[in-house]
Design an enzyme around this catalytic site. Structure first.
Site, PDB file in Angstrom:
ATOM      1  N   GLU A  62      25.951  29.672  72.285  1.00 24.53           N
ATOM      2  CA  GLU A  62      26.590  30.036  70.720  1.00 24.53           C
ATOM      3  C   GLU A  62      27.327  31.251  70.934  1.00 24.53           C
ATOM      4  OE1 GLU A  62      22.922  27.287  70.079  1.00 24.53           O
ATOM      5  OE2 GLU A  62      23.429  28.988  71.490  1.00 24.53           O
ATOM      6  N   PHE A 124       9.394  25.083  62.454  1.00 29.49           N
ATOM      7  CA  PHE A 124      10.069  24.991  63.713  1.00 29.49           C
ATOM      8  C   PHE A 124      11.510  25.454  63.664  1.00 29.49           C
ATOM      9  CE2 PHE A 124      12.198  22.348  66.879  1.00 29.49           C
ATOM     10  CZ  PHE A 124      11.813  23.088  68.282  1.00 29.49           C
ATOM     11  N   GLN A 125      11.837  26.206  64.439  1.00 30.18           N
ATOM     12  CA  GLN A 125      13.043  26.637  64.618  1.00 30.18           C
ATOM     13  C   GLN A 125      13.708  27.308  63.308  1.00 30.18           C
ATOM     14  OE1 GLN A 125      15.800  23.682  66.571  1.00 30.18           O
ATOM     15  NE2 GLN A 125      15.381  24.696  68.519  1.00 30.18           N
ATOM     16  N   LYS A 174      18.671  21.564  55.983  1.00 30.74           N
ATOM     17  CA  LYS A 174      19.085  20.389  56.379  1.00 30.74           C
ATOM     18  C   LYS A 174      19.084  19.359  55.341  1.00 30.74           C
ATOM     19  CE  LYS A 174      17.996  17.044  60.325  1.00 30.74           C
ATOM     20  NZ  LYS A 174      16.908  16.745  61.262  1.00 30.74           N
ATOM     21  N   MET A 483      32.031  51.617  83.848  1.00 29.71           N
ATOM     22  CA  MET A 483      31.898  53.039  82.940  1.00 29.71           C
ATOM     23  C   MET A 483      30.374  53.294  83.038  1.00 29.71           C
ATOM     24  SD  MET A 483      34.111  54.618  81.017  1.00 29.71           S
ATOM     25  CE  MET A 483      35.367  53.467  80.331  1.00 29.71           C
TER      26      MET A 483
END
Length: 571
Positions: A62, A124-125, A174, A483
């Site tokens: 993602e 869940f999630q 959902k 750096m």
């Protein structure tokens, strides 16, 4: 079993699911590309997308999706659109959302969410993406009533792309995506609390014009706001009319022609001596679309201390936030410059000032080693510029290679420079190049990246392979976190704590594993041959440039120092 054929077009029906409403709304917003990764909470949306002509780019993480969307938005000016599932899918977007917020990039992000009935139960999630992203978005929504979805999507695109651009997130449970409605797409946008100022106050414009006519040492600081407003032409007209020198911020590079005699280079921590001394010594500083961040100003006690400061910005919150401002102008940069050009005022006498700055440029140019056989990272940037004829879209991560690219690739056109400025995100450059290439398929796109940052998102080589995008990946490989190593050398008595990378993958074999032509070069002579070959065709290429690991970026302003206290100004 043979896969089911994808329908050519989606049938339009009176009754639609929330997911279908979303896809139709995206088409109404003229969205051509959608970056995303599927998961359980967004399956209804992906099912609707299956029947849609919108091009979906499946990243391999993602973070790759959102950085690609940033690259797309940065060069095209259109909102980048991202979709991810709930929980870890959504939280994997957080770095990119923050990056876009810091750098004022228009994104519209759709996240799936668990069903409304179980929100708050640690389902869940499930993750509280609204709470997580409230500080890092321009606005966010959670859709609880599917009837609101068309309006919310329209508002999200409006907010993301007007005023100061930024990311807007829409969280869709959902069950909302599954509910059916007869959608109303004709609602008007009514946001009383969001009315960005577009045109400047004419009295303030006249006040600034008077200040310009009286100035002896004026300078313009041109930031990314010039690019967002497509104001490069107006900036050029205004500066040439009044003979005012121009300094760019890091993100403003490309807003003013890099070879123009009035251009002084980039200002700030690794800016040119001429640019920084102009900011330090000026008597009138006109900042346009820049936010005076600490990497630009250095110690504020020394910043433009003898100057009248004028600040033009579409975001009123930035004016006076860091630097006291005597002439504040809230406006779109292009509109303000148009009005300034139209004002009938005397042209300032800046000849002596410009001569002084020209002498500074001659006496204190950017420099690199000349008495060495080492392959220098600055030479890599110069070769990229040579073989692209200065006409490529350049994307970078953050660090030494980013600063060398900013210093040595003279940008002559707008929207050719894609980098992570405010947040300084490693792993940004390569996926951003994917998005930039999708925005402009016919342009040459080069991902200039370090060996450290590239390893954070290198899985997007699979995306490059799948789409056969002709991105040229040039790894400036110094076997260090450059750096970090430079700061440890300068400020921590050379204690290189976990900044050296002696063990690495074979990047050539890695590229070849993805079916991408790949090369390793160790000298400038080798690089010339490889670059000539790589830039002669429209296939993806990976080039592992083994450069000196001891080079530092100069000039440099140490923490706590002013712009006039640069080190490394001369060899």
């Amino acid at each position: 079993m043979r896969a089911k054929a994808k329908p050519e077009a989606e049938a339009i029906t009176t009754e639609m699911t929330g997911a279908e409403v979303l896809i139709h709304s995206l088409k109404k917003e003229n969205v051509e590309v959608l970056f995303g990764y599927p998961g359980g909470a967004v399956l209804p949306i992906y099912d609707a997308l299956y029947r849609s002509p919108i091009k979906h780019i499946l990243s391999k993480h993602e973070q790759g999706s959102i950085h690609a969307a940033e690259g797309y938005a940065r060069v095209s000016g259109k909102p980048g659109v991202v979709i991810a599932t709930s929980g870890p899918g959504a939280t994997n977007l957080v770095t990119g959302i923050t990056d876009a917020m810091m750098d004022s990039l228009p994104l519209v992000i759709f996240t799936g969410q668990v069903a409304s009935t179980v929100i708050g139960t640690d389902a869940f999630q499930e993750a509280d993406i609204m709470g997580i992203t409230a500080p890092i978005t321009k606005h966010n929504y959670q859709v609880r009533d599917v009837q609101d979805l068309p309006r919310i999507i329209k508002e999200a695109f409006h907010i993301a792309s007007t005023g100061r651009p930024g990311p807007v997130l829409v969280d869709i449970p959902k069950d909302v995506a599954n509910k059916t409605i007869s959608p109303d797409y004709d609602s008007t946008i009514h946001l009383p609390g969001y009315q960005p100022t577009f045109s400047p106050n004419i009295l303030q414009i006249k006040k600034l014009a008077d200040a310009v006519s009286q100035a002896k040492k004026p300078v313009i600081l041109a930031g990314a706001g010039i690019l967002h407003a497509n104001a490069g032409k107006e900036l050029l007209t205004f500066t040439e009319k009044n003979k005012i020198p121009v300094v760019n911020t890091l993100l403003g590079l490309g807003s003013y022609p890099g070879q123009h005699p009035l251009f002084l280079g980039m200002g700030g921590m690794h800016g040119t001596y001429t640019a920084n001394m102009a900011l330090y010594e000026c008597d009138l500083l006109i900042s346009i679309g820049a936010r005076f961040d600490d990497r630009l100003t250095g110690n504020l006690a020394h910043f433009a201390k003898n100057a009248v400061v004028a600040h033009i910005d579409v975001d009123p919150a930035e004016i006076g936030k860091n630097v006291p401002t005597q002439i504040p102008i809230v406006s779109d940069a292009r509109e303000a410059l148009k009005k300034l050009v139209d004002v009938d005022s005397e042209t300032p006498d800046t000849e002596e000032w410009r001569n002084q700055l020209t002498e500074n440029s001659k006496n204190y140019p950017l420099w690199k080693k000349t008495n060495t056989d080492e392959f220098l990272p600055q030479q890599v940037v110069e070769l990229v510029h040579e073989y692209t004829k200065g006409d490529a879209i350049i994307t970078t991560d953050v660090g030494q290679h980013q600063m060398w690219a900013a210093q040595y690739y003279a940008f002559t056109d707008a929207n050719r420079w894609v980098t992570s400025g405010g947040l300084g995100t490693m792993g940004f450059g390569f996926p951003a190049a994917v998005g930039a290439q999708l925005a402009f398929p016919d342009q040459t796109v080069v991902a200039l990246t370090g060996d450290g940052g590239f390893q954070m998102t290198l899985q997007e080589l699979s995306t490059l392979q799948e789409l056969n995008l002709p991105v040229k990946v040039v790894i400036m490989n110094n076997h260090t976190l450059g750096m970090v190593r430079q700061w440890q050398e300068a400020f921590y008595e050379e204690r290189y704590s976990h900044s050296l990378l002696p063990v690495q993958p074979d990047f050539v074999k890695l590229g070849e594993a993805y079916g991408i032509k790949s090369y390793k070069v160790t000298t400038q002579e080798e690089a010339r041959g490889v670059f000539e070959e790589a830039f002669s065709h429209r296939d993806p290429v990976l080039i592992d440039c083994r450069v000196s690991g001891k080079e530092n970026v100069y000039p440099m302003i140490a923490p706590g120092k002013g712009l006039h206290q640069m080190i490394g100004v001369k060899p």
